[in-house]
Design a protein around this motif. Sequence first.
Motif, PDB file in Angstrom:
ATOM      1  N   ILE A  58      -3.610  -2.411   5.467  1.00 43.02           N
ATOM      2  CA  ILE A  58      -3.848  -0.966   5.443  1.00 43.02           C
ATOM      3  C   ILE A  58      -3.550  -0.407   4.052  1.00 43.02           C
ATOM      4  CG2 ILE A  58      -3.017   1.253   6.317  1.00 43.02           C
ATOM      5  CD1 ILE A  58      -2.580  -0.156   9.031  1.00 43.02           C
ATOM      6  N   THR A  59      -2.430  -0.873   3.461  1.00 38.16           N
ATOM      7  CA  THR A  59      -2.078  -0.434   2.105  1.00 38.16           C
ATOM      8  C   THR A  59      -3.168  -0.822   1.113  1.00 38.16           C
ATOM      9  OG1 THR A  59       0.276  -0.709   2.618  1.00 38.16           O
ATOM     10  CG2 THR A  59      -0.348  -0.602   0.285  1.00 38.16           C
ATOM     11  N   THR A  95      -6.295  -1.355   1.778  1.00 39.84           N
ATOM     12  CA  THR A  95      -7.488  -0.553   2.048  1.00 39.84           C
ATOM     13  C   THR A  95      -7.383   0.834   1.424  1.00 39.84           C
ATOM     14  OG1 THR A  95      -7.846  -1.723   4.138  1.00 39.84           O
ATOM     15  CG2 THR A  95      -8.953   0.395   3.862  1.00 39.84           C
ATOM     16  N   ILE A  96      -6.206   1.467   1.592  1.00 42.36           N
ATOM     17  CA  ILE A  96      -6.005   2.802   1.014  1.00 42.36           C
ATOM     18  C   ILE A  96      -6.092   2.733  -0.510  1.00 42.36           C
ATOM     19  CG2 ILE A  96      -4.325   4.660   0.701  1.00 42.36           C
ATOM     20  CD1 ILE A  96      -3.309   4.036   3.538  1.00 42.36           C
ATOM     21  N   ILE A 111      -9.682   2.439  -1.522  1.00 37.71           N
ATOM     22  CA  ILE A 111     -10.401   3.715  -1.434  1.00 37.71           C
ATOM     23  C   ILE A 111     -10.110   4.566  -2.674  1.00 37.71           C
ATOM     24  CG2 ILE A 111     -10.553   5.886  -0.164  1.00 37.71           C
ATOM     25  CD1 ILE A 111     -10.030   4.263   2.399  1.00 37.71           C
ATOM     26  N   ILE A 112      -8.834   4.590  -3.081  1.00 37.38           N
ATOM     27  CA  ILE A 112      -8.453   5.367  -4.262  1.00 37.38           C
ATOM     28  C   ILE A 112      -9.123   4.798  -5.519  1.00 37.38           C
ATOM     29  CG2 ILE A 112      -6.519   6.016  -5.759  1.00 37.38           C
ATOM     30  CD1 ILE A 112      -4.748   6.008  -3.227  1.00 37.38           C
ATOM     31  N   THR A 144     -13.883  -3.749  -3.442  1.00 34.10           N
ATOM     32  CA  THR A 144     -12.761  -3.231  -4.228  1.00 34.10           C
ATOM     33  C   THR A 144     -12.495  -4.082  -5.460  1.00 34.10           C
ATOM     34  OG1 THR A 144     -11.724  -2.344  -2.221  1.00 34.10           O
ATOM     35  CG2 THR A 144     -10.329  -2.605  -4.152  1.00 34.10           C
TER      36      THR A 144
END
Length: 758
Positions: free
Chosen positions: A465-466, A468-469, A472-473, A614
């Motif tokens: 999750i980290t 992924t966030i 996104i950033i 990413t």
Amino acid sequence: MKTRGRIVAFLLLLVIFAGTISPTVTGVLNNIKLGLDLQGGFEVLYQVKELKDGQEITEDVVADTASALRDRIDVLGVSEPSIQVEDGNRIRVQLAGVDDQNSARELLSTQANLTFRDSDDNIMLDGMDLKEGGANAAFDQQGQPIVTLELKDANKFAEITSEIAAKPAPDNVLVIWLDFEEGVDSYKEEALKPEEEQKFTSAPRVSQRISSDSVEISGAFTVDETKHLSGILNAGALPVELKEIFSTSVGAQFGEEALNSTILASIIGVAAIFIFMIAYYRLPGVIAVISLVVYIFLILVIFDWINGVLTLPGIAAIVLGVGMAVDANILTYERIREELRVGKSVKKAFDAGAKESFTAIFDANITTLLAAAVLFFFGTSSVKGFATLLIISILVIFITAVWASRILLGLLVHSGYFDNKPGWFGIPKKRMHAPEEEVDTLDLTTKFDRFDFVHSRKIFYIASITLTIAGIIILSVFKLNLGIDFSSGTRVQIESTQPLTQAIVTEKIESIGLPSDDIVISGENGSSAVVRYKDDFTQEEIKTLKTEMNEQFGKDPSVSTVSPTVGQELVKNALKALMFAALGIVIYVAFRFEWRMGLASIVSLLHDAFLMVTVFSILRLEVDITFIAAVLTIVGYSINDTIVTFDRIRENLHRSAKITSEDELATIVNKSLRQTLGRSVNTVLTVILVVVALLIFGAEGIRNFSIALLIGLLAGTYSSIYIAAQIWFDLKVKEMRKNGGIEVKKEEKKWGSDEPVV
């Protein structure tokens, strides 16, 4: 006697394989056609537009245009040209091995609307006045190349020449034009320009009436130019206007270097797999190598039969297919080794291992086949070639890695020669249990028993999750470095025998009026430069660029142009491909397993795809159409790994009539992951050997493709263990709490087995 007979049969099959492959492989390799990225050439996609207002573009009009283009290509003498009508009003032309690309492009794109005009641009004759096939390359009395034209009506020509001869000089000219533009072109303006810049073809002076039906077009022609001009006139005027909306051209030296480097990389990668298989699996590894040789041969034979065109991504697909074929062998061999460890005889272990592994092999390859089919449907050009070879590879895997491999190994096993010799399968006797112990494969120890995957799942949830966030950033800040396939524009790759600098490249492109701020120097010793433009170049700009760069650096540059329309369509088709591939896989997994496994699989696939995107954003690597091919390939590979894991979980679950506690379920999931992890590591390792070889030794054109595969392979192995299996565990725990346990559905049967499925 049986022992000798089976070994003789095994040796006889080897002789048949060798006798079939050895004398034919050279012919097969010579017959396979190479794409333009492997031998040079160009590809262009034309949008068919009307010549005059109100003209309807019908299928017949497009077909007539394609036919006219084919007639023109015949003049070039290109072997095996490819002309395809797409989307009703587009024509894709691929010409591999063309030496003079500029002349070929001009030959294809000119309308060939022949007109004879006076000095005031009044039309006197046009192409309809020519006899069919009446244009011929010839020589005049001084031995200069000319084009002769045969007219239908000699009297009409006599009247026209009489009228022009009556005019005073310098107006007594009969100007011959190709593609005269009304209101734009003018003889009197063009006559003031230097001869090499004049747009009209010829302007002979007429001093007397000419009653012949033969006309000569003379000028500063070469022999090849007269052949081209006569050929284009005989092919006739195009019934429509053609607009280039996509094109790519590759110099012959680029193609040759790409072919040599990629073949070298493929040989190194496949050789590394062969060495690993023999060293780790011993006798089965030897059988795997034999089946892989047959696999590669069959792939090439079938591709030759279907008249396919081999491209760089196509070679990558063949080599990656070797990795998939190895996976099928590894699945079988790992199951055989497990059966040997519980104390079964070599024969019983082989029979049980072959039977138990088939379901996982079948499901894993079917899902990869779904991804390849989607890629074929939505892909274009070389991507279709990649998908075609991937589909063929999967089908051939069932012939070689499943059927042929098992026949060969079965002959040796059932000969009795290897009874009580587990060492030939890489299993020392000290690791085997005695038959009387009646140990179940679920109770076998593994190298990974110290890992508790289930109870540490939250750590990996948080990590993913980290990540992924953070992704996104990063994407919101850096965006993707979109190639021209998706952003439209022009990409020029310049190769030089000497080191390049930005200053050298900048100076040269500015001198020809094509400046750019986006220049990247790469390659060994900085001998390569990539220049990008936001605008898609015209044919004339491409011609100027290629001519000047060739003169300056000694090599033809590779030039690709994509119009905004095509760029938008590629983005849309890429998203559709990913969506349909994911949807097809989740439906299949839900049907073959259960909906929870399908949902968990899709979450892990999205995780893998997003991670690849990413990393490409962080490294500023160019995202082009081959990146989408890599993503879809990894979708297939990742689901392949996930399905093997789920297949083992399903198999181990049915050993209990009912599971009532979370700890029981966690124990089964942990043991299943430990049992399949060895296979996953070995499979990924073999594929990584190939990908790394392609990355280090392969052509520049598949460098980013190889990087994407490497990232995806590692991500896919991680997500199968720490994402897909753990999400399924949590969903199953909820079901168990709701229903008070997990019942086994006795009515469902596992394919190839008498055992029920959960």
